[in-house]
Scaffold this active site. Structure first.
Site, PDB file in Angstrom:
ATOM      1  N   CYS A   2      24.733  49.810 -21.172  1.00 41.13           N
ATOM      2  CA  CYS A   2      24.363  50.710 -22.262  1.00 41.13           C
ATOM      3  C   CYS A   2      25.144  52.031 -22.168  1.00 41.13           C
ATOM      4  O   CYS A   2      25.652  52.388 -21.109  1.00 41.13           O
ATOM      5  CB  CYS A   2      22.892  51.095 -22.279  1.00 41.13           C
ATOM      6  SG  CYS A   2      21.771  49.712 -22.334  1.00 41.13           S
ATOM      7  N   ARG A  30      30.600  49.764 -23.137  1.00 43.80           N
ATOM      8  CA  ARG A  30      29.460  49.767 -22.220  1.00 43.80           C
ATOM      9  C   ARG A  30      28.338  48.860 -22.689  1.00 43.80           C
ATOM     10  O   ARG A  30      27.377  48.616 -21.948  1.00 43.80           O
ATOM     11  CB  ARG A  30      28.919  51.188 -22.059  1.00 43.80           C
ATOM     12  CG  ARG A  30      29.902  52.159 -21.489  1.00 43.80           C
ATOM     13  CD  ARG A  30      29.273  53.522 -21.398  1.00 43.80           C
ATOM     14  NE  ARG A  30      28.186  53.517 -20.434  1.00 43.80           N
ATOM     15  CZ  ARG A  30      28.325  53.802 -19.152  1.00 43.80           C
ATOM     16  NH1 ARG A  30      29.496  54.107 -18.674  1.00 43.80           N
ATOM     17  NH2 ARG A  30      27.283  53.775 -18.345  1.00 43.80           N
ATOM     18  N   TRP A  77      23.308  47.116 -23.987  1.00 48.61           N
ATOM     19  CA  TRP A  77      23.652  45.893 -23.268  1.00 48.61           C
ATOM     20  C   TRP A  77      22.322  45.443 -22.691  1.00 48.61           C
ATOM     21  O   TRP A  77      21.804  46.035 -21.748  1.00 48.61           O
ATOM     22  CB  TRP A  77      24.653  46.222 -22.165  1.00 48.61           C
ATOM     23  CG  TRP A  77      25.218  45.036 -21.460  1.00 48.61           C
ATOM     24  CD1 TRP A  77      26.320  44.324 -21.800  1.00 48.61           C
ATOM     25  CD2 TRP A  77      24.704  44.436 -20.268  1.00 48.61           C
ATOM     26  NE1 TRP A  77      26.520  43.315 -20.899  1.00 48.61           N
ATOM     27  CE2 TRP A  77      25.551  43.354 -19.962  1.00 48.61           C
ATOM     28  CE3 TRP A  77      23.619  44.680 -19.432  1.00 48.61           C
ATOM     29  CZ2 TRP A  77      25.357  42.526 -18.854  1.00 48.61           C
ATOM     30  CZ3 TRP A  77      23.416  43.868 -18.339  1.00 48.61           C
ATOM     31  CH2 TRP A  77      24.290  42.803 -18.060  1.00 48.61           C
ATOM     32  N   ASN A 103      19.853  54.862 -20.567  1.00 49.94           N
ATOM     33  CA  ASN A 103      20.753  53.915 -19.895  1.00 49.94           C
ATOM     34  C   ASN A 103      20.225  53.721 -18.489  1.00 49.94           C
ATOM     35  O   ASN A 103      20.093  54.684 -17.743  1.00 49.94           O
ATOM     36  CB  ASN A 103      22.174  54.496 -19.853  1.00 49.94           C
ATOM     37  CG  ASN A 103      23.084  53.719 -18.910  1.00 49.94           C
ATOM     38  OD1 ASN A 103      22.949  52.512 -18.760  1.00 49.94           O
ATOM     39  ND2 ASN A 103      24.005  54.412 -18.275  1.00 49.94           N
ATOM     40  N   GLY A 104      19.904  52.469 -18.137  1.00 47.58           N
ATOM     41  CA  GLY A 104      19.384  52.200 -16.800  1.00 47.58           C
ATOM     42  C   GLY A 104      18.262  51.189 -16.871  1.00 47.58           C
ATOM     43  O   GLY A 104      18.144  50.448 -17.850  1.00 47.58           O
ATOM     44  N   GLU A 467      42.147  37.307  -8.388  1.00 51.85           N
ATOM     45  CA  GLU A 467      42.080  38.213  -9.529  1.00 51.85           C
ATOM     46  C   GLU A 467      42.544  37.497 -10.804  1.00 51.85           C
ATOM     47  O   GLU A 467      41.961  37.678 -11.875  1.00 51.85           O
ATOM     48  CB  GLU A 467      42.940  39.463  -9.243  1.00 51.85           C
ATOM     49  CG  GLU A 467      43.054  40.459 -10.369  1.00 51.85           C
ATOM     50  CD  GLU A 467      41.724  41.010 -10.878  1.00 51.85           C
ATOM     51  OE1 GLU A 467      40.676  40.784 -10.255  1.00 51.85           O
ATOM     52  OE2 GLU A 467      41.741  41.659 -11.946  1.00 51.85           O
ATOM     53  N   LYS A 471      40.214  37.110 -14.138  1.00 57.42           N
ATOM     54  CA  LYS A 471      40.632  37.559 -15.484  1.00 57.42           C
ATOM     55  C   LYS A 471      40.462  36.415 -16.477  1.00 57.42           C
ATOM     56  O   LYS A 471      40.009  36.616 -17.593  1.00 57.42           O
ATOM     57  CB  LYS A 471      42.105  38.015 -15.509  1.00 57.42           C
ATOM     58  CG  LYS A 471      42.410  39.350 -14.881  1.00 57.42           C
ATOM     59  CD  LYS A 471      41.952  40.550 -15.660  1.00 57.42           C
ATOM     60  CE  LYS A 471      40.593  41.011 -15.253  1.00 57.42           C
ATOM     61  NZ  LYS A 471      40.412  41.870 -14.130  1.00 57.42           N
ATOM     62  N   GLU A 474      36.610  35.731 -17.185  1.00 54.34           N
ATOM     63  CA  GLU A 474      35.794  36.719 -17.893  1.00 54.34           C
ATOM     64  C   GLU A 474      36.157  36.873 -19.362  1.00 54.34           C
ATOM     65  O   GLU A 474      35.294  37.186 -20.166  1.00 54.34           O
ATOM     66  CB  GLU A 474      35.779  38.068 -17.172  1.00 54.34           C
ATOM     67  CG  GLU A 474      37.103  38.767 -17.109  1.00 54.34           C
ATOM     68  CD  GLU A 474      37.019  40.063 -16.315  1.00 54.34           C
ATOM     69  OE1 GLU A 474      35.960  40.685 -16.273  1.00 54.34           O
ATOM     70  OE2 GLU A 474      38.047  40.450 -15.737  1.00 54.34           O
ATOM     71  N   HIS A 490      41.181  21.234   1.988  1.00 62.78           N
ATOM     72  CA  HIS A 490      39.928  21.067   2.722  1.00 62.78           C
ATOM     73  C   HIS A 490      38.753  20.787   1.786  1.00 62.78           C
ATOM     74  O   HIS A 490      37.610  21.109   2.112  1.00 62.78           O
ATOM     75  CB  HIS A 490      39.662  22.298   3.592  1.00 62.78           C
ATOM     76  CG  HIS A 490      40.724  22.503   4.634  1.00 62.78           C
ATOM     77  ND1 HIS A 490      40.873  21.659   5.709  1.00 62.78           N
ATOM     78  CD2 HIS A 490      41.732  23.411   4.730  1.00 62.78           C
ATOM     79  CE1 HIS A 490      41.901  22.055   6.443  1.00 62.78           C
ATOM     80  NE2 HIS A 490      42.447  23.122   5.864  1.00 62.78           N
ATOM     81  N   LYS A 590      31.527  47.346 -19.081  1.00 56.01           N
ATOM     82  CA  LYS A 590      32.543  48.013 -18.278  1.00 56.01           C
ATOM     83  C   LYS A 590      31.981  48.657 -17.013  1.00 56.01           C
ATOM     84  O   LYS A 590      32.646  48.721 -15.995  1.00 56.01           O
ATOM     85  CB  LYS A 590      33.212  49.082 -19.146  1.00 56.01           C
ATOM     86  CG  LYS A 590      34.372  49.786 -18.503  1.00 56.01           C
ATOM     87  CD  LYS A 590      35.602  48.936 -18.566  1.00 56.01           C
ATOM     88  CE  LYS A 590      36.746  49.504 -17.785  1.00 56.01           C
ATOM     89  NZ  LYS A 590      37.630  48.400 -17.317  1.00 56.01           N
TER      90      LYS A 590
HETATM   91  C1  F6R Z   1      36.571  42.691 -13.960  1.00 54.59           C
HETATM   92  C2  F6R Z   1      35.908  43.951 -13.720  1.00 54.59           C
HETATM   93  C3  F6R Z   1      34.735  43.954 -12.818  1.00 54.59           C
HETATM   94  C4  F6R Z   1      34.698  45.261 -12.028  1.00 54.59           C
HETATM   95  C5  F6R Z   1      33.400  45.353 -11.209  1.00 54.59           C
HETATM   96  C6  F6R Z   1      33.372  46.604 -10.377  1.00 54.59           C
HETATM   97  O1  F6R Z   1      37.655  42.833 -14.816  1.00 54.59           O
HETATM   98  O2  F6R Z   1      36.257  44.960 -14.258  1.00 54.59           O
HETATM   99  O3  F6R Z   1      34.732  42.855 -11.967  1.00 54.59           O
HETATM  100  O4  F6R Z   1      35.800  45.294 -11.185  1.00 54.59           O
HETATM  101  O5  F6R Z   1      32.306  45.345 -12.069  1.00 54.59           O
HETATM  102  O6  F6R Z   1      33.485  47.731 -11.184  1.00 54.59           O
HETATM  103  P1  F6R Z   1      33.994  49.103 -10.620  1.00 54.59           P
HETATM  104  O7  F6R Z   1      35.416  48.930 -10.253  1.00 54.59           O
HETATM  105  O8  F6R Z   1      33.810  50.068 -11.754  1.00 54.59           O
HETATM  106  O9  F6R Z   1      33.132  49.428  -9.442  1.00 54.59           O
END
Ligand code: F6R
Length: 595
Positions: A2, A30, A77, A103-104, A467, A471, A474, A490, A590
């Site tokens: 949020c 967010r 969210w 937010n929370g 990574e 990507k 997600e 394995h 985010k």
């Molecule tokens: C993936 C992504 C998430 C963040 C994770 C940690 O693209 O962005 O996996 O890396 O939520 O977030 P931060 O870096 O803000 O602690």
């Protein structure tokens, strides 16, 4: 997760709704389940809210068309209660006297709600948040003013929150507070602002105050006052953000993600300017016997690269722990351990919890992109990555900026001039890797059919494979697994067939031959192989189905900084092929401010 904003304008005749709408639109990363605004005008709180993405709801409700010169807004969210109009914020008490955005998560909302219902309060939503306006109203009915009603409310609620409230009984002000969720206050020329994150208000205010847990902030048209828990005025430091409003715009790109992928060379270049700060931190920290990284998601993958570098180049034993699993390792920390927290947002709840624990025993260092965020305020040392604001939910430029900080840290710690020289070339290598976009687009069309992918890497590029797989998962919603190339035999090799493309990250270097054997293993089991390798690697071109070529001077040690770029691009273009929005993957936000 949020996002909240609030604004009170100095000029009574100006309307706040267009500004609130503009600010909250900048926080869509967010949360994008629902949006709502509340303004105050003519003794009444006016509310427009509904579920749906911002533009859909705006088309229906014309959100910028509301009266009044102050108000609050929210993007949701969902955590408690489905996305729906009733569950959208702002929430009000039954008499519409108090409106709140939050937010929370309020962990004890059920027991509070039960008690309030017994006392005659009527609830309309399934959210945890709705207890807040009811509690505030209850205390205002008992004779407390808005500020002290909020003070009493936060004595009752448990959990994480950034809250902003307006009341018809005490108009012309917004009162806000926070605990464990981010909140910034902006001092602008036209008015005063609050927001969960700076991109929301960059256009209006870049002089920022950061309220601490439990402080109450009162915004009216004459200014901002912050009170501590004993009602004393707190003289807050004003910090100026050096991000510009344009940095948080798409600037002609179709999506933030592709804009941010294209900004990676500059993100690395700018982060390299932190060399002197990092040297100073290393000097101040002194002797360290062990390093422990704590992070989540993409930041965890950057940390894992850090482990390979620190152990192989600096000889320092290094662990990497997922922040949400940290408590099981906490009692192994001591004063000779440096605990490094990596986070683009600096607000990840799992990481913050771990940071508080680590601060009790060890030296702590945050590597963070958002200036003024909670990790920067709580870690003992801070390295600021210089990626600029990242809006796309999938982290890209902040990842390479995190890696750059880690590489600098390791190179300086181990006096490795050769590595420092190599790092200076990385912006050019990244820029060059972006030249192959048309080819990657065409590959994406062909690989779009798959339901599962494997990503393989060995040594320094094993985290790169992880990574790449993250990507893909997600934003395309295709199942993908990153594996250490040598580990596939394995077990997972049993899954390999022509329906599962295998992406092999294979830079030149010591691991090359072994990774090539692994590539042949999967190829001989029918897998389609997409390799990312050196531009002069003819045998790779002969063996893989497709090869994305990277400058042959990029060796395996710095490969993680460059080889990740085509992996991001593949995910981006497959997402477009599938017709999804890469900037707003479903169920993700985010900034993850819940545990
Ligand atoms: C993936 C992504 C998430 C963040 C994770 C940690 O693209 O962005 O996996 O890396 O939520 O977030 P931060 O870096 O803000 O602690």
């Amino acid at each position: 997760m949020c996002g909240i904003v609030g604004c009170i304008l100095k000029d009574n005749n100006e309307e706040v709704a267009p500004i609130l709408f503009d600010c909250i639109s900048k926080l869509e990363y967010r949360g994008y389940d629902s949006i709502g605004l509340a303004t105050y005008f003519n003794d009444k709180i006016h509310i427009k809210k509904d579920k749906g993405k911002i533009l859909e709801v705006d088309k229906k409700l014309n959100l910028a068309d509301m009266p009044g010169n102050f108000g609050i807004a929210h993007v949701r969210w969902a955590t408690h209660g489905d996305p729906s109009k009733l569950n959208s914020h702002p929430h009000v008490d039954e008499n519409n006297t108090v409106a709140v955005v939050h937010n929370g998560i309020i962990e004890n909302y059920l027991e509070i709600k039960k008690q309030l219902i017994k006392e005659g309060h009527v609830f309309k939503s399934d959210t945890d948040t709705e207890v807040i306006p009811h509690l505030i109203q209850k205390y205002m009915d008992e004779g407390f003013d808005l500020e002290h009603s909020i003070r009493k409310t936060i004595e009752v609620i448990h959990g994480a929150y950034a809250i902003a409230a307006v009341s018809v009984n005490e108009p012309d002000k917004i009162v806000a507070t926070r605990k464990d969720s981010p909140l910034i206050i902006g001092l602008g020329n036209e008015g005063y602002y609050l927001a969960s994150d700076s991109p929301a208000i960059l256009k209006y205010a870049r002089d920022i105050i950061y309220p601490e847990k439990g402080e109450i902030v009162i915004l009216d048209k004459t200014g901002v006052v912050v009170h501590d828990e004993f009602d004393n005025v707190v003289n807050k430091e004003i910090e100026t953000i050096n991000w510009t409003p344009e940095m948080a715009e798409k600037e002609g790109y179709d999506h933030f993600m592709i804009k941010e992928i294209n900004e990676q060379a500059i993100a690395v270049k700018n982060t390299l300017t932190q060399k002197d700060n990092i040297q100073q931190i290393i000097d101040e920290i002194g002797d360290i016997k062990r390093i422990c990284f704590v992070a989540c998601g993409t930041s965890y993958h950057a940390s894992l690269t850090g482990k390979y570098l620190l152990e192989s180049l600096a000889g320092i034993p290094t662990d990497v722990i997922l922040a949400s699993e940290f408590k099981y390792s906490a009692n192994t920390l001591d004063e000779d351990t440096l605990v490094i927290f990596i986070s683009q947002s600096g607000e990840t709840a799992d990481s913050l919890k771990a940071l508080d624990v680590a601060n009790e025993t060890s030296k702590t260092l945050g590597i963070v992109n958002v200036a003024g965020s909670s990790i920067t305020r709580r870690a003992k040392y801070v390295i600021q990555t210089q990626a600029g604001p990242e809006i796309g939910v999938a982290a890209t430029k902040t990842y390479v900026a995190q890696l750059t900080s880690i590489y600098l840290f390791v190179a300086l710690l181990s006096n490795n001039q050769e590595l420092l020289d190599e790092l200076n070339k990385v912006p050019d290598y990244i820029a060059e890797s972006l030249n192959d976009v048309e080819y990657i687009k065409s590959i994406s069309k062909r690989y779009n059919f798959a339901r599962d992918f494997f990503y393989l890497g060995r040594g320094y590029t094993y985290p790169t494979a992880l990574e790449g797989a993250l990507k893909l998962k997600e934003i395309t919603y295709i199942h993908a697994e990153g594996y250490a190339a040598g580990e596939l035999k394995h077990g997972p090799l049993a899954l390999i067939d022509k329906n599962i493309p295998v992406v092999v990250v294979i830079p030149p270097g010591d691991n090359y031959r072994k990774t090539m054997s692994n590539l042949e293993e999967v190829k001989s089991r029918g897998a389609i192989v997409l390799a990312v390798g050196s531009s002069d690697d003819e045998s790779l071109k002969a063996k893989a189905n497709d090869v994305i070529a990277i400058n042959s001077n990029v060796g395996e040690i710095i490969a993680p900084l460059v080889y990740v770029v085509p992996l991001q691009l593949i995910s981006y273009y497959i997402t477009l092929e599938k017709g999804y929005d890469p900037d707003k993957p479903k169920n993700l936000a985010k900034c993850v401010t819940v545990e």
